[in-house]
Scaffold this motif. Structure first.
Motif, PDB file in Angstrom:
ATOM      1  N   ALA A 157       0.790  -1.147   0.034  1.00  0.00           N
ATOM      2  CA  ALA A 157       0.089  -0.041   0.013  1.00  0.00           C
ATOM      3  C   ALA A 157       0.696   1.403   0.158  1.00  0.00           C
ATOM      4  O   ALA A 157       0.569   2.140  -0.634  1.00  0.00           O
ATOM      5  CB  ALA A 157      -0.852  -0.115   1.115  1.00  0.00           C
ATOM      6  N   LEU A 158       2.068   1.164   0.793  1.00  0.00           N
ATOM      7  CA  LEU A 158       2.856   2.328   0.721  1.00  0.00           C
ATOM      8  C   LEU A 158       3.696   2.821  -0.644  1.00  0.00           C
ATOM      9  O   LEU A 158       3.358   3.967  -0.762  1.00  0.00           O
ATOM     10  CB  LEU A 158       3.996   2.171   1.953  1.00  0.00           C
ATOM     11  CG  LEU A 158       4.687   3.209   2.485  1.00  0.00           C
ATOM     12  CD1 LEU A 158       3.468   3.958   3.509  1.00  0.00           C
ATOM     13  CD2 LEU A 158       5.761   2.693   3.557  1.00  0.00           C
ATOM     14  N   LEU A 159       4.096   1.487  -1.202  1.00  0.00           N
ATOM     15  CA  LEU A 159       4.687   1.703  -2.197  1.00  0.00           C
ATOM     16  C   LEU A 159       3.593   2.129  -3.541  1.00  0.00           C
ATOM     17  O   LEU A 159       4.039   3.203  -4.253  1.00  0.00           O
ATOM     18  CB  LEU A 159       5.371   0.326  -3.019  1.00  0.00           C
ATOM     19  CG  LEU A 159       6.194   0.464  -3.783  1.00  0.00           C
ATOM     20  CD1 LEU A 159       7.478   0.975  -3.180  1.00  0.00           C
ATOM     21  CD2 LEU A 159       6.776  -1.286  -3.900  1.00  0.00           C
ATOM     22  N   SER A 160       2.218   1.900  -3.381  1.00  0.00           N
ATOM     23  CA  SER A 160       1.458   2.211  -4.508  1.00  0.00           C
ATOM     24  C   SER A 160       0.955   3.674  -4.027  1.00  0.00           C
ATOM     25  O   SER A 160       0.973   4.475  -4.989  1.00  0.00           O
ATOM     26  CB  SER A 160       0.094   1.486  -4.098  1.00  0.00           C
ATOM     27  OG  SER A 160       0.464   0.046  -4.380  1.00  0.00           O
ATOM     28  N   ILE A 161       1.288   4.322  -2.896  1.00  0.00           N
ATOM     29  CA  ILE A 161       0.593   5.511  -2.630  1.00  0.00           C
ATOM     30  C   ILE A 161       1.790   6.431  -3.078  1.00  0.00           C
ATOM     31  O   ILE A 161       1.454   7.361  -3.859  1.00  0.00           O
ATOM     32  CB  ILE A 161       0.382   5.812  -1.077  1.00  0.00           C
ATOM     33  CG1 ILE A 161      -0.993   5.079  -0.558  1.00  0.00           C
ATOM     34  CG2 ILE A 161       0.504   7.230  -0.878  1.00  0.00           C
ATOM     35  CD1 ILE A 161      -1.018   5.123   0.982  1.00  0.00           C
ATOM     36  N   ALA A 162       3.107   5.835  -2.636  1.00  0.00           N
ATOM     37  CA  ALA A 162       4.180   6.718  -3.356  1.00  0.00           C
ATOM     38  C   ALA A 162       4.123   6.976  -4.689  1.00  0.00           C
ATOM     39  O   ALA A 162       4.382   7.822  -5.339  1.00  0.00           O
ATOM     40  CB  ALA A 162       5.535   6.217  -2.762  1.00  0.00           C
ATOM     41  N   SER A 163       4.166   5.839  -5.385  1.00  0.00           N
ATOM     42  CA  SER A 163       4.142   5.861  -6.722  1.00  0.00           C
ATOM     43  C   SER A 163       2.976   6.615  -7.369  1.00  0.00           C
ATOM     44  O   SER A 163       3.311   7.624  -8.428  1.00  0.00           O
ATOM     45  CB  SER A 163       4.015   4.325  -7.500  1.00  0.00           C
ATOM     46  OG  SER A 163       4.833   3.565  -6.855  1.00  0.00           O
ATOM     47  N   THR A 164       1.803   6.453  -6.676  1.00  0.00           N
ATOM     48  CA  THR A 164       0.757   7.450  -7.383  1.00  0.00           C
ATOM     49  C   THR A 164       0.876   8.700  -7.223  1.00  0.00           C
ATOM     50  O   THR A 164       0.709   9.621  -8.044  1.00  0.00           O
ATOM     51  CB  THR A 164      -0.680   6.937  -6.574  1.00  0.00           C
ATOM     52  OG1 THR A 164      -0.756   5.516  -6.639  1.00  0.00           O
ATOM     53  CG2 THR A 164      -1.761   7.499  -7.381  1.00  0.00           C
ATOM     54  N   TYR A 165       1.380   9.289  -6.062  1.00  0.00           N
ATOM     55  CA  TYR A 165       1.761  10.529  -5.859  1.00  0.00           C
ATOM     56  C   TYR A 165       2.899  11.143  -6.654  1.00  0.00           C
ATOM     57  O   TYR A 165       2.700  12.093  -7.159  1.00  0.00           O
ATOM     58  CB  TYR A 165       2.586  10.551  -4.410  1.00  0.00           C
ATOM     59  CG  TYR A 165       3.211  11.904  -3.955  1.00  0.00           C
ATOM     60  CD1 TYR A 165       2.341  12.949  -3.843  1.00  0.00           C
ATOM     61  CD2 TYR A 165       4.516  12.040  -4.031  1.00  0.00           C
ATOM     62  CE1 TYR A 165       3.072  14.391  -3.530  1.00  0.00           C
ATOM     63  CE2 TYR A 165       5.105  13.303  -3.625  1.00  0.00           C
ATOM     64  CZ  TYR A 165       4.475  14.339  -3.518  1.00  0.00           C
ATOM     65  OH  TYR A 165       4.883  15.469  -3.291  1.00  0.00           O
ATOM     66  N   PHE A 166       3.843  10.148  -7.117  1.00  0.00           N
ATOM     67  CA  PHE A 166       4.867  10.598  -8.122  1.00  0.00           C
ATOM     68  C   PHE A 166       4.444  10.755  -9.502  1.00  0.00           C
ATOM     69  O   PHE A 166       4.589  11.815 -10.087  1.00  0.00           O
ATOM     70  CB  PHE A 166       6.108   9.532  -7.876  1.00  0.00           C
ATOM     71  CG  PHE A 166       7.039   9.945  -6.635  1.00  0.00           C
ATOM     72  CD1 PHE A 166       7.352  11.126  -6.354  1.00  0.00           C
ATOM     73  CD2 PHE A 166       7.388   8.806  -5.937  1.00  0.00           C
ATOM     74  CE1 PHE A 166       8.199  11.393  -5.281  1.00  0.00           C
ATOM     75  CE2 PHE A 166       7.917   8.904  -4.827  1.00  0.00           C
ATOM     76  CZ  PHE A 166       8.338  10.492  -4.423  1.00  0.00           C
ATOM     77  N   ILE A 167       3.585   9.797  -9.761  1.00  0.00           N
ATOM     78  CA  ILE A 167       3.098   9.759 -11.200  1.00  0.00           C
ATOM     79  C   ILE A 167       2.127  11.011 -11.025  1.00  0.00           C
ATOM     80  O   ILE A 167       1.954  11.799 -12.483  1.00  0.00           O
ATOM     81  CB  ILE A 167       1.890   8.485 -11.341  1.00  0.00           C
ATOM     82  CG1 ILE A 167       3.073   7.335 -11.448  1.00  0.00           C
ATOM     83  CG2 ILE A 167       1.077   8.715 -12.586  1.00  0.00           C
ATOM     84  CD1 ILE A 167       2.458   6.075 -11.654  1.00  0.00           C
ATOM     85  N   GLN A 168       1.203  11.472 -10.233  1.00  0.00           N
ATOM     86  CA  GLN A 168       0.493  12.703 -10.261  1.00  0.00           C
ATOM     87  C   GLN A 168       1.319  13.926 -10.276  1.00  0.00           C
ATOM     88  O   GLN A 168       0.996  14.645 -11.229  1.00  0.00           O
ATOM     89  CB  GLN A 168      -0.221  12.653  -8.850  1.00  0.00           C
ATOM     90  CG  GLN A 168      -1.776  12.808  -9.303  1.00  0.00           C
ATOM     91  CD  GLN A 168      -2.546  12.594  -7.798  1.00  0.00           C
ATOM     92  OE1 GLN A 168      -2.277  12.569  -6.993  1.00  0.00           O
ATOM     93  NE2 GLN A 168      -3.863  12.414  -8.319  1.00  0.00           N
ATOM     94  N   ARG A 169       2.182  13.874  -9.631  1.00  0.00           N
ATOM     95  CA  ARG A 169       3.324  15.155  -9.685  1.00  0.00           C
ATOM     96  C   ARG A 169       3.852  15.041 -11.265  1.00  0.00           C
ATOM     97  O   ARG A 169       3.926  16.126 -11.669  1.00  0.00           O
ATOM     98  CB  ARG A 169       4.343  14.950  -8.906  1.00  0.00           C
ATOM     99  CG  ARG A 169       4.034  15.541  -7.586  1.00  0.00           C
ATOM    100  CD  ARG A 169       5.110  15.582  -6.726  1.00  0.00           C
ATOM    101  NE  ARG A 169       6.224  16.427  -7.008  1.00  0.00           N
ATOM    102  CZ  ARG A 169       7.582  16.501  -6.569  1.00  0.00           C
ATOM    103  NH1 ARG A 169       7.772  15.925  -5.535  1.00  0.00           N
ATOM    104  NH2 ARG A 169       8.453  17.456  -6.883  1.00  0.00           N
ATOM    105  N   LEU A 170       4.106  13.882 -11.837  1.00  0.00           N
ATOM    106  CA  LEU A 170       4.747  14.018 -13.093  1.00  0.00           C
ATOM    107  C   LEU A 170       3.737  14.532 -14.156  1.00  0.00           C
ATOM    108  O   LEU A 170       3.825  15.344 -14.943  1.00  0.00           O
ATOM    109  CB  LEU A 170       5.211  12.645 -13.620  1.00  0.00           C
ATOM    110  CG  LEU A 170       6.768  12.286 -13.192  1.00  0.00           C
ATOM    111  CD1 LEU A 170       6.940  10.886 -13.567  1.00  0.00           C
ATOM    112  CD2 LEU A 170       7.633  13.071 -14.168  1.00  0.00           C
ATOM    113  N   GLY A 171       2.265  14.038 -13.888  1.00  0.00           N
ATOM    114  CA  GLY A 171       1.322  14.162 -14.602  1.00  0.00           C
ATOM    115  C   GLY A 171       1.010  15.901 -14.679  1.00  0.00           C
ATOM    116  O   GLY A 171       0.699  16.705 -15.591  1.00  0.00           O
ATOM    117  N   THR A 172       1.064  16.182 -13.370  1.00  0.00           N
ATOM    118  CA  THR A 172       0.921  17.970 -13.132  1.00  0.00           C
ATOM    119  C   THR A 172       1.896  18.723 -13.861  1.00  0.00           C
ATOM    120  O   THR A 172       1.372  19.807 -14.675  1.00  0.00           O
ATOM    121  CB  THR A 172       0.834  18.162 -11.610  1.00  0.00           C
ATOM    122  OG1 THR A 172       0.160  17.134 -11.032  1.00  0.00           O
ATOM    123  CG2 THR A 172       0.209  19.387 -11.400  1.00  0.00           C
TER     124      THR A 172
END
Ligand code: ADP
Length: 590
Positions: free
Chosen positions: A6-21
């Protein structure tokens, strides 16, 4: 592991979102403005082209004018969009300048080539320059954002790798640590179960967790407590029972010795110790065979204890033991304790009981002595009476009428009967006193047979019964009182002849078997009914048929039994009504 994922998924999602932004910003902030700048530049070129052609080709003025109008609309639209998407510092200035220059450009409509090349060209150049400026500023902004996005992506990759690495490390450590975590409590539990199996009911497992293993440990502890309680109550009950049995055994008036299956003494009562003249501690836990080696009395007691046929319930021989200041008589009784009743192979112990029978023996002796004395005392007056009767019958004394003579005969017959009874009673009491009154010597069976058969020949002849003797040539010597055994044989032969009708046969045969000599008297007479067989050796027993017809008193067989048993032998009978009877007795060879 779920938490880590779950932690890894949250981190990945956060980074992907930042990249997307970041990329969204590039698209929204710069790419659109660049597009607008490009569109405006190309619309400007088209407009400029149309203007030029209007001048050089006035014939198609309308066509070029339409093109000019269309492109100026495109320019308008893009300028409007660029104005509403000012994102970069200094962009507003450029956009304002674009507005001014565009208006300035539109203000000069060329009339000839000259104005076109001078005024228009100038306005065109400055407007185009502004378009390019807009393009350049947004291009620069895009580059900056791009490199920032790259930074974000690098950062994301780095953090993700670090996080994944940490998780991997923890996972690996857990992977190595987990089996021990799971197995250690199970190993502990297994060891405790083994301990319980070895009856160590005090063992407990420490409960560390509330999981399945924790539950198992709790259940195990409960089970151990219950087993402990059960064992304790069992032991208490057993101890109580043991104490009861011990108390019973110790309070008994007879000597009691209890042995386990290996013939070790487990319980001895004080009477037994006193009788054997041995301390309790010198017996308990010791093997009977070891003690027997230096104690003759114990050797006699445990003799034949484990013979395959099992100990005899009552051993006929008396043990004479010096007890309470005098010699007393004891009967040995061995009881085999069997786990499964009736199965000698499951013997778990033996009880040797020493019954003090001195009193009974004394009573028995007193009775026998009394009978002997009475019989003896009666014999003389009876003989005198017999004599007197004979004298009375003598004609010389005086004649007697027929009636008197008949009465005298009857009296004589009764006296004869009385004399016989008294004689037999005397014989019985003597036999009961036992071996002490016997004159035991080594005798040959032939001599006994001779002594018995001679007086019987006449009786057999008179009764017309065939008397057959079967006597093997070599018979071993026996230990016996010659006259007493001859008496027994005479008694058996006389009965056999008496109860065999004329024409029948009586056989006397002697044979050697193991360490014994068997004497057999068989007849072809009336036989004995099965219900009488068991009582035939009892005193004064006569079958009702016989009692009415003959003069016996029913003591012959009882005396015979006493005599044979006093010799340590055995007497038996088999019979079939109408076919005859067979009496056998056995005596030990010397
Ligand atoms: P008795 O003095 O009456 O002969 P015994 O003790 O010798 O006393 O015999 C007891 C009874 O056993 C006899 O009265 C008879 O009924 C029975 N008996 C003994 N021997 C025989 C035999 N050979 N055949 C049948 N009956 C017998």
């Amino acid at each position: 592991m779920t938490l880590f994922i779950a932690l890894l998924s949250i981190a990945s999602t956060y980074f992907i979102q930042r990249l997307g932004t970041a990329s969204e910003h590039i698209m929204k902030d710069n790419f659109k403005s660049i597009y607008n700048a490009n569109m405006m530049a190309s619309a400007l070129d088209e407009m400029d082209n149309a203007l030029y052609k209007q001048i050089v080709d006035p014939k198609h003025y309308d066509l070029y004018h339409t093109s000019f109008i269309r492109n100026s609309a495109v320019f308008d639209e893009n300028l409007k969009q660029a104005s509403s998407n000012v994102t970069e510092p200094g962009e507003e200035l450029i956009v304002n300048r674009l507005h001014q220059r565009y208006e300035h450009y539109l203000a000069f409509v060329p009339i000839d080539v000259q104005t076109y090349l001078t005024v228009n060209a100038q306005a065109y150049d400055s407007l185009k320059a502004s378009c390019l400026e807009l393009f350049a500023i947004n291009k620069k902004g895009m580059d900056i954002r791009n490199s920032r996005a790259k930074e974000v992506s690098n950062e994301a990759a780095l953090y993700t790798i670090i996080l994944a690495g940490v998780i991997l490390l923890i996972a690996v450590l857990t992977l190595f640590g987990l089996p021990a975590l799971v197995i250690n409590p199970i190993t502990e539990l297994t060891n405790k179960i083994k301990a319980i199996a070895n009856r160590k009911y005090s063992e407990r497992v420490e409960v560390h967790s509330k999981d399945e293993i924790g539950e198992l440990a709790t259940s195990f502890n409960q089970m151990a407590i219950k087993l402990d309680e059960y064992e304790r109550s069992n032991i208490d009950a057993l101890i109580a029972e043991k104490k009861q049995s011990e108390a019973i055994v110790k309070s008994m008036n007879d000597g009691v010795l209890v042995l386990d299956r290996n013939y070790s003494f487990v319980l001895v009562n004080p009477i037994a110790c006193e009788l054997l003249g041995i301390q309790e501690n010198d017996l308990l836990g010791k093997n009977a065979n070891d003690v027997a080696q230096h104690n003759n009395l114990i050797a006699t007691l445990v003799e034949n204890i484990a013979t395959p046929t099992g100990p005899k319930p009552i051993d006929g021989a008396y043990l004479r033991i010096y007890f309470n200041g005098k010699e007393e008589y004891f009967l040995k009784d061995i009881i085999r304790i069997e786990r499964t009743e009736g199965d000698p192979s499951t013997a778990i112990g033996y009880v040797i009981e020493l019954k003090n029978v001195s009193e009974f023996k004394a009573l028995d002796e007193a009775k026998s002595t009394f009978v002997t004395t009475v019989s003896h005392e009666l014999r003389t007056p009876l003989s005198a009476l017999n004599m007197s009767l004979r004298l009375l019958q003598d004609e010389r004394i005086g004649p007697m009428n027929e009636e008197q003579s008949r009465i005298l005969s009857a009296m004589k017959e009764e006296i004869r009967r009385l004399i016989r009874i008294v004689g037999e009673l005397l014989e019985l009491s003597r036999a009961e006193i036992g071996a002490e009154l016997m004159h035991i010597s080594e005798v040959s069976p032939d001599s006994i047979v001779d002594a018995a058969v001679t007086p019987m020949m006449l009786q057999a002849d008179q009764k017309q019964v065939l008397l057959e003797i079967e006597l093997p040539s070599e018979l071993p010597l026996i230990k016996a009182d010659n006259s007493k055994i001859a008496w027994v044989l005479i008694n058996l032969l006389s009965n056999a002849i008496r109860f065999t009708p004329a024409g029948g046969k009586v056989t006397l045969s002697v044979s050697a078997k193991d360490n014994q000599v068997e004497f057999l008297v068989a007849d072809t007479g009336i036989g004995i009914e099965p219900q009488h067989l068991a009582k035939i050796f009892d005193k004064f027993f006569q079958t009702s048929k016989v009692a009415a017809t003959h003069s016996g008193v029913g003591l012959g067989l009882a005396i015979s039994k006493e005599i044979i048993e006093a010799h340590g032998g055995k007497i038996t009978v088999t019979s079939e009504v109408g076919k005859g009877s067979t009496f056998r007795f056995y005596l030990k060879t010397s």
